[in-house]
Design a protein around this motif. Structure first.
Motif, PDB file in Angstrom:
ATOM      1  N   SER A   1       1.214   8.044   7.655  1.00  0.00           N
ATOM      2  CA  SER A   1       1.955   6.996   8.346  1.00  0.00           C
ATOM      3  C   SER A   1       2.819   7.640   9.430  1.00  0.00           C
ATOM      4  O   SER A   1       2.775   8.849   9.640  1.00  0.00           O
TER       5      SER A   1
ATOM      6  N   ALA B   1      -1.211  -2.853   8.141  1.00  0.00           N
ATOM      7  CA  ALA B   1      -0.767  -1.461   8.211  1.00  0.00           C
ATOM      8  C   ALA B   1      -1.355  -0.727   9.406  1.00  0.00           C
ATOM      9  O   ALA B   1      -0.669   0.054  10.073  1.00  0.00           O
TER      10      ALA B   1
ATOM     11  N   TYR C   1       1.966   1.106  12.629  1.00  0.00           N
ATOM     12  CA  TYR C   1       2.497   2.427  12.974  1.00  0.00           C
ATOM     13  C   TYR C   1       2.218   2.760  14.435  1.00  0.00           C
ATOM     14  O   TYR C   1       1.141   2.469  14.961  1.00  0.00           O
TER      15      TYR C   1
ATOM     16  N   ILE D   1      -3.924   5.185   4.282  1.00  0.00           N
ATOM     17  CA  ILE D   1      -2.718   5.606   5.004  1.00  0.00           C
ATOM     18  C   ILE D   1      -1.648   5.945   3.976  1.00  0.00           C
ATOM     19  O   ILE D   1      -1.313   5.119   3.121  1.00  0.00           O
TER      20      ILE D   1
ATOM     21  N   SER E   1       2.119   6.662   2.648  1.00  0.00           N
ATOM     22  CA  SER E   1       3.413   6.083   2.990  1.00  0.00           C
ATOM     23  C   SER E   1       4.436   6.461   1.925  1.00  0.00           C
ATOM     24  O   SER E   1       4.171   6.332   0.728  1.00  0.00           O
TER      25      SER E   1
END
Length: 256
Positions: free
Chosen positions: A7, A77, A81, A108, A110
């Motif tokens: 992320s 998501a 980012y 991803i 996080s």
């Protein structure tokens, strides 16, 4: 092949792009809400110290953590980012079919949500791996997630072809029992070097750039065969068989 991408600290709350897909629920939504509840109970000054950020950023994120318990529209998501890797992933220009392929192959990492699929609906936040919170029972964020994420990621990799393409920054390895992961699945980590004379150097901006660009290359070309990533070329970076090995392919750009 499953892909692991980190992320980014810079985030967007623009929900327009997410309207073309059906948002999915993060696998660890409840855990993220527990951590968010811990965070918004701290003062702005405490959050600034915990996240090693300015008071202005801390104030913004205190409000963000409070939004976890309000009726706020979420963003996918993959569109959330905005760091260097995501500037070169360019998810906003992907087709629906590209995004669907990503949904099945991309994870991803996080610090707040643990692991995310691209369509997972999330809210903007700021979190660091060394933060210690009451809900983590004496552990930091790395420790909070390690057991929770390791089994899940191993299971998803084995359900595919047993290969993980590691395109996350190395800091995120601490979210997992990396030794166990390495023993149970094959991890391939492309490395991106700038060559100056006889020396090879990893430059952080270029490395993040190439991680995002390689992820897009895989998605656009529907790559599932590991050998096909060796044809990746971007901004002067190309595979060089004289360096590295099968698990650490080197992509090199001459600094001229």
């Amino acid at each position: 092949m499953q892909i692991l991408l980190a992320s980014a600290k810079t985030m967007s709350d623009d929900t327009k792009l997410s309207s073309k897909i059906n948002l999915s629920e993060p696998m660890f939504r409840l855990e993220a809400e527990i951590l968010a509840r811990d965070m918004f109970q701290y003062s702005v000054d405490s959050i600034a110290e915990m996240l090693k950020c300015s008071r202005m950023i801390a104030s913004l994120n205190k409000l963000r953590f409070m939004d976890f318990f309000n009726d706020v529209e979420k963003t996918a998501a993959i569109f959330s980012y905005k760091g260097q890797a995501y500037k070169h992933l360019k998810a906003d220009s992907m087709s629906i079919d590209d995004l669907k392929f990503a949904q099945n192959h991309l994870w991803i990492t996080s610090f707040l949500y643990g692991l995310l699929r691209p369509f997972d609906g999330i809210l903007p936040y700021r979190m660091e791996g060394n933060v210690e919170l009451p809900s983590a029972e004496g552990k930091n964020i790395f420790g909070f997630w390690k057991n929770r994420l390791t089994d899940k990621l191993i299971g998803m990799i084995k359900a595919d072809d047993g290969i993980l393409l590691h395109l996350a920054t190395e800091e995120y390895q601490h979210l997992f029992d990396w030794k166990r992961l390495s023993n149970e699945v094959r991890i391939v980590q492309p490395l991106f070097y700038v060559k100056s004379g006889d020396k090879l150097k990893i430059q952080a901006v270029w490395a993040k750039t190439c991680r995002g660009a390689m992820t897009r290359f895989i998605i656009e070309n529907r790559i599932t065969n590991l050998s096909d990533i060796l044809s990746f070329c971007y901004e002067g970076f190309h595979f060089d068989s004289k360096f590295g090995d099968q698990n650490y392919p080197h992509f090199i750009k001459s600094d001229i």
